[in-house]
Design a protein around this motif. Structure first.
Motif, PDB file in Angstrom:
ATOM      1  N   GLY A 185      13.502  22.788 -11.133  1.00  0.00           N
ATOM      2  CA  GLY A 185      14.739  22.847 -11.651  1.00  0.00           C
ATOM      3  C   GLY A 185      15.689  21.538 -11.904  1.00  0.00           C
ATOM      4  O   GLY A 185      16.834  21.643 -12.410  1.00  0.00           O
ATOM      5  N   LYS A 186      14.892  20.424 -11.704  1.00  0.00           N
ATOM      6  CA  LYS A 186      15.428  19.265 -12.065  1.00  0.00           C
ATOM      7  C   LYS A 186      14.836  18.258 -13.222  1.00  0.00           C
ATOM      8  O   LYS A 186      13.802  18.954 -13.631  1.00  0.00           O
ATOM      9  N   ALA A 187      15.443  17.471 -13.554  1.00  0.00           N
ATOM     10  CA  ALA A 187      14.776  16.635 -14.704  1.00  0.00           C
ATOM     11  C   ALA A 187      13.732  15.843 -14.264  1.00  0.00           C
ATOM     12  O   ALA A 187      12.877  15.344 -14.909  1.00  0.00           O
ATOM     13  N   ASN A 188      14.016  15.396 -12.836  1.00  0.00           N
ATOM     14  CA  ASN A 188      12.831  14.520 -12.428  1.00  0.00           C
ATOM     15  C   ASN A 188      12.529  14.846 -10.808  1.00  0.00           C
ATOM     16  O   ASN A 188      13.288  15.627 -10.283  1.00  0.00           O
ATOM     17  N   ASP A 189      11.350  14.847 -10.498  1.00  0.00           N
ATOM     18  CA  ASP A 189      10.743  15.201  -9.122  1.00  0.00           C
ATOM     19  C   ASP A 189       9.938  13.843  -8.585  1.00  0.00           C
ATOM     20  O   ASP A 189       8.915  13.667  -8.994  1.00  0.00           O
ATOM     21  N   PRO A 190      10.593  12.868  -7.819  1.00  0.00           N
ATOM     22  CA  PRO A 190       9.997  11.497  -7.378  1.00  0.00           C
ATOM     23  C   PRO A 190       8.727  11.742  -6.200  1.00  0.00           C
ATOM     24  O   PRO A 190       8.207  10.779  -6.176  1.00  0.00           O
ATOM     25  N   ARG A 191       8.671  12.932  -5.819  1.00  0.00           N
ATOM     26  CA  ARG A 191       7.564  13.195  -4.710  1.00  0.00           C
ATOM     27  C   ARG A 191       6.328  12.747  -5.334  1.00  0.00           C
ATOM     28  O   ARG A 191       5.807  13.161  -6.518  1.00  0.00           O
ATOM     29  N   PHE A 192       5.477  11.881  -4.441  1.00  0.00           N
ATOM     30  CA  PHE A 192       4.180  11.566  -4.670  1.00  0.00           C
ATOM     31  C   PHE A 192       3.297  12.756  -4.805  1.00  0.00           C
ATOM     32  O   PHE A 192       3.541  13.952  -4.061  1.00  0.00           O
ATOM     33  N   GLY A 193       2.538  13.015  -5.730  1.00  0.00           N
ATOM     34  CA  GLY A 193       1.751  13.964  -5.920  1.00  0.00           C
ATOM     35  C   GLY A 193       2.216  14.965  -6.807  1.00  0.00           C
ATOM     36  O   GLY A 193       1.702  15.955  -7.311  1.00  0.00           O
ATOM     37  N   HIS A 194       3.612  15.161  -7.095  1.00  0.00           N
ATOM     38  CA  HIS A 194       4.068  15.978  -8.037  1.00  0.00           C
ATOM     39  C   HIS A 194       4.603  15.231  -9.114  1.00  0.00           C
ATOM     40  O   HIS A 194       4.966  15.800 -10.431  1.00  0.00           O
ATOM     41  N   ARG A 195       5.269  14.016  -9.241  1.00  0.00           N
ATOM     42  CA  ARG A 195       5.932  13.242 -10.372  1.00  0.00           C
ATOM     43  C   ARG A 195       4.966  13.120 -11.419  1.00  0.00           C
ATOM     44  O   ARG A 195       5.412  13.028 -12.567  1.00  0.00           O
ATOM     45  N   MET A 196       3.675  12.868 -11.267  1.00  0.00           N
ATOM     46  CA  MET A 196       2.831  12.815 -12.601  1.00  0.00           C
ATOM     47  C   MET A 196       2.416  14.046 -13.076  1.00  0.00           C
ATOM     48  O   MET A 196       1.776  14.164 -14.290  1.00  0.00           O
ATOM     49  N   ARG A 197       2.469  15.022 -12.557  1.00  0.00           N
ATOM     50  CA  ARG A 197       1.794  16.490 -12.873  1.00  0.00           C
ATOM     51  C   ARG A 197       2.838  17.568 -13.000  1.00  0.00           C
ATOM     52  O   ARG A 197       2.537  18.281 -13.767  1.00  0.00           O
TER      53      ARG A 197
END
Length: 184
Positions: free
Chosen positions: A125-137
């Motif tokens: 629901g956001k433009a960005n998700d900085p969490r490791f393991g989520h941000r690249m995929r």
């Protein structure tokens, strides 16, 4: 190239080239000062011919803008000599969201709402998700589909994943410059 080839003989280096598209028009608008797709493919070819292990990153993968090109990009990179492939979903940390939305309004106004909606769907629901393991995929059904597409491509072309093991046995931490001695 000579330095990289020399290092590659001892498994000390590998290269990964990002390739966003095969169409010259999109990068001209998206990254105007970066090398064009043909030049990047030539770089892959030259690295491979010199004996440097080389892979390609379909990056950034931009939903509803270039995601339809994943197979063509990876196949072209494989034909040029890439032996591994991966992808990175577009990341929009901090003020990049506003910059990217402005870019979309100027260069892809007919797709802007769909691109941002798809990004939000992939980012909880956001433009960005900085969490490791989520941000690249990303996450969710579309993220799973992107991952499946890449795995099928890798299997079809006999390509591995990015990051094979490098020889680190020769690494020595640099000695500090100065009068202070190291404790360890």
């Amino acid at each position: 190239l000579h330095v990289l080839a020399t290092l590659a003989r001892d498994d000390l280096v590998e290269a990964a080239i990002s390739l966003t598209t095969l169409d010259d028009d999109l990068p001209r608008r998206l990254e105007p000062r970066a090398a064009r797709p043909g030049r990047r493919l030539e770089t892959v070819r030259r690295l491979q011919q010199a004996g440097v292990p080389v892979g390609v990153l379909f990056a950034p993968l931009i939903p509803a803008l270039n995601d339809h090109e994943m197979e063509a990009v990876v196949e072209a990179a494989h034909a040029a000599g890439a032996r591994s492939a991966g992808y990175v979903l577009l990341r929009l940390p901090h003020e990049l969201t506003d910059l990217f939305e402005d870019w979309l309004a100027t260069h892809a106004p007919d797709r802007a709402a769909r691109v941002m909606s798809r990004i939000a769907e992939l980012r909880g629901g956001k433009a960005n998700d900085p969490r490791f393991g989520h941000r690249m995929r990303g996450e969710g059904v579309i993220a799973q589909l992107y991952s499946q597409r890449m795995r099928r491509l890798q299997a079809k072309l006999g390509m591995g994943r990015m990051r094979r093991g490098l020889n680190t046995a020769l690494f020595r931490p640099p000695r500090p410059d100065g009068p202070q001695l190291a404790l360890f």
